[in-house]
Design an enzyme around this catalytic site. Structure first.
Site, PDB file in Angstrom:
ATOM      1  N   HIS A 159     -13.317  33.246   3.286  1.00  0.00           N
ATOM      2  CA  HIS A 159     -12.460  32.969   2.136  1.00  0.00           C
ATOM      3  C   HIS A 159     -11.387  31.935   2.447  1.00  0.00           C
ATOM      4  O   HIS A 159     -10.986  31.163   1.567  1.00  0.00           O
ATOM      5  CB  HIS A 159     -11.774  34.254   1.662  1.00  0.00           C
ATOM      6  CG  HIS A 159     -12.615  35.097   0.759  1.00  0.00           C
ATOM      7  ND1 HIS A 159     -13.621  35.912   1.232  1.00  0.00           N
ATOM      8  CD2 HIS A 159     -12.610  35.252  -0.590  1.00  0.00           C
ATOM      9  CE1 HIS A 159     -14.189  36.539   0.211  1.00  0.00           C
ATOM     10  NE2 HIS A 159     -13.598  36.159  -0.894  1.00  0.00           N
ATOM     11  N   ALA A 175     -14.477  36.031  -9.500  1.00  0.00           N
ATOM     12  CA  ALA A 175     -15.600  36.942  -9.733  1.00  0.00           C
ATOM     13  C   ALA A 175     -15.262  38.023 -10.757  1.00  0.00           C
ATOM     14  O   ALA A 175     -16.031  38.975 -10.928  1.00  0.00           O
ATOM     15  CB  ALA A 175     -16.026  37.586  -8.418  1.00  0.00           C
ATOM     16  N   ASP A 191     -10.479  43.058   0.343  1.00  0.00           N
ATOM     17  CA  ASP A 191     -11.091  42.728  -0.960  1.00  0.00           C
ATOM     18  C   ASP A 191     -12.565  43.130  -0.920  1.00  0.00           C
ATOM     19  O   ASP A 191     -13.439  42.448  -1.453  1.00  0.00           O
ATOM     20  CB  ASP A 191     -10.929  41.248  -1.285  1.00  0.00           C
ATOM     21  CG  ASP A 191     -11.183  40.930  -2.760  1.00  0.00           C
ATOM     22  OD1 ASP A 191     -11.398  41.876  -3.549  1.00  0.00           O
ATOM     23  OD2 ASP A 191     -11.195  39.742  -3.117  1.00  0.00           O
TER      24      ASP A 191
END
Length: 373
Positions: free
Chosen positions: A238, A131, A259
Site C-alpha cells: 500500500h 474499495a 486494514d
C-alpha cells in the site's frame, strides 16, 4: 510467570513478568540488550484499529463472523481490535452495529478483545471510494446519534470536505468519538480546518486521499505538516518504504493497522468485503479492476516489515501497541507495566511468534512459554 527480554515503558529488562487475574503484578529484572542473548522477546499485545475481517469471515457478516475474525487475528499477536465496517445502506449498517454490540456483551473465549467499532464510511467522498461500495453520503448529526445508540463506535472515518462535516466533527469530538480523515478529495486547507474542528487522525495515510504536491499539498500534506496521529498500512504494498520513512519523520505517533479482509490468514482465492467480492492474489487483495481492497496483512508481519525498513524493535512495537492504545485513551493496554492488562506477545530472536496471551490467558502457542533460563 514468563521469563525473557521484557519491553517495558522504561526500556528492555531481562527477567520475570508475573500476572494474576489477568493483570501484570510484577516485573523483575535488570536492564538488558535483547540482541545479546537468545531469550524470548516479550512485547505488549498488538492493537489493530482497522480490521474488516480474517479467517474467511467479514465483519459485515455480523456477530457470528466476529468470533472467527477475533480468533484469526489473535493467532498473529493481535490482542485487541476495532471491528471495522464498510460503506453500506443505512439499514445494513444498523444491523451490523447491533450484532457487534451483542457480540461484545458476551464475547467467546479464545480471541482478540473487540474494543468497539471503527465506522469507515458511509460519510466519505463518492469520488474517492477506493474499495468502498457506492453508498457514500454526507453525515447528519441525528443519523450519527442513532448509530451511536446501537454500538460503541470508538473511531469514525469521514471526508471533511462534505457539507456539514465541520459541525459533525465537532459534535463527534464532544461525544468522545475519535475522528479520522479518509476517502477524501479534500484540500490541504480543508484538512487543517478539520483538525481545528477536532479531527485527530488520518485513515490509511497516503491511500484514498489527495496526495502531496509542492503547490497543492493535499490531505497528505495536511497530515505530514500537522498530524500527531495517523494510521498506515505497512504491508510494503500500500505504501512504499520511502513514503513510510517520510511519514515517520513527520508524524510523531504514526501507528500501524492491517486494514485486513476476510482473506487474512487464508489461501489465495475469492472472499467477501462487505457486499463486494475481492481476490487474494499477488501478495494482496484486489477488486476485479485491480484496485487494492484492504489487505492480507497480520500484525506480526507488520512488526517484521517495520523492522526490515530500519526501525528498532522497540519503536516498531510502540507503533503497534502503545500509540494505538494512547489514541483511544486506553491506559491499561499497549504497555507492559504493573496493573496493566497481561496482553503479551512472545517472539523468538527472528521475530517469529511463539505465544500470545490475552488478559493472561494463553491464546496461541502450543505450550506455556516460560523459558527455564
Amino acid at each position: 510467570m514468563i521469563y525473557g527480554n521484557i519491553l517495558t515503558p522504561d526500556g528492555w529488562r531481562l527477567g520475570e513478568l508475573h500476572w494474576q487475574a489477568g493483570r501484570i503484578t510484577r516485573i523483575a529484572g535488570e536492564p538488558a540488550d535483547p540482541g545479546a542473548n537468545e531469550h524470548p522477546r516479550i512485547l505488549p499485545g498488538f492493537i489493530d484499529l482497522h480490521v474488516h475481517g480474517g479467517g474467511g469471515a467479514d465483519a459485515m457478516e455480523g456477530g457470528h463472523a466476529l468470533a472467527t475474525v477475533a480468533r484469526t487475528h489473535a493467532r498473529f499477536g493481535t490482542t485487541s481490535l476495532l471491528a471495522t465496517t464498510m460503506t453500506a445502506p443505512d439499514d445494513e449498517i444498523r444491523r451490523v452495529l447491533g450484532e457487534i454490540d451483542a457480540y461484545m456483551q458476551a464475547p467467546p473465549a479464545g480471541g482478540a478483545r473487540v474494543l468497539g467499532v471503527h465506522l469507515e464510511g458511509p460519510y466519505i467522498n463518492p469520488g474517492k471510494l477506493g474499495a468502498q461500495p457506492a453508498h457514500a453520503r454526507p453525515g447528519r448529526i441525528e443519523e450519527v446519534e442513532a448509530l451511536l445508540a446501537l454500538a460503541p463506535i470508538r473511531l469514525l472515518t469521514l471526508a471533511p470536505e462534505l457539507a456539514g462535516h465541520g459541525e459533525l466533527i465537532r459534535h463527534l469530538t464532544e461525544r468522545g468519538v475519535r475522528v479520522q480523515l479518509g476517502h477524501t478529495l479534500g484540500s490541504y486547507e480543508e484538512g487543517v480546518a478539520a483538525l481545528e474542528h477536532g479531527a485527530c487522525g488520518f485513515t490509511h495515510l497516503f491511500n484514498a486521499m489527495t496526495g502531496l504536491h509542492h503547490r497543492k499539498p493535499g490531505m497528505v500534506g495536511a497530515a505530514l505538516a500537522h498530524a500527531d496521529y495517523a494510521e498506515l498500512i505497512p504491508d510494503l504494498l500500500h505504501v512504499h518504504p520511502g513514503a513510510i520513512r517520510a511519514a515517520l519523520r513527520c508524524i510523531p505517533r504514526l501507528y500501524a493497522v492491517t486494514d485486513s479482509t476476510a482473506a487474512a490468514g487464508m489461501p489465495e482465492g475469492d472472499y467477501r468485503l462487505g457486499e463486494q467480492t475481492v481476490t487474494k492474489c499477488l501478495g494482496g487483495v484486489r477488486l476485479a479492476d485491480g484496485t487494492l481492497a484492504g489487505s492480507t496483512l497480520t500484525m506480526d508481519q507488520a512488526l517484521r516489515n517495520l523492522v526490515s525498513i530500519g526501525l528498532p524493535l522497540e519503536e516498531a512495537s510502540r507503533r503497534l501497541s502503545r500509540y494505538p492504545a494512547d489514541f483511544l485513551g486506553l491506559n491499561e493496554q499497549g504497555r507492559l507495566a504493573t496493573e496493566c492488562l497481561a496482553d503479551l506477545v512472545v517472539m523468538d530472536t527472528e521475530l517469529n511468534l511463539q505465544a500470545v496471551y490475552v488478559a493472561g490467558q494463553l491464546i496461541e502457542g502450543e505450550t506455556d512459554v516460560t523459558d527455564a533460563r
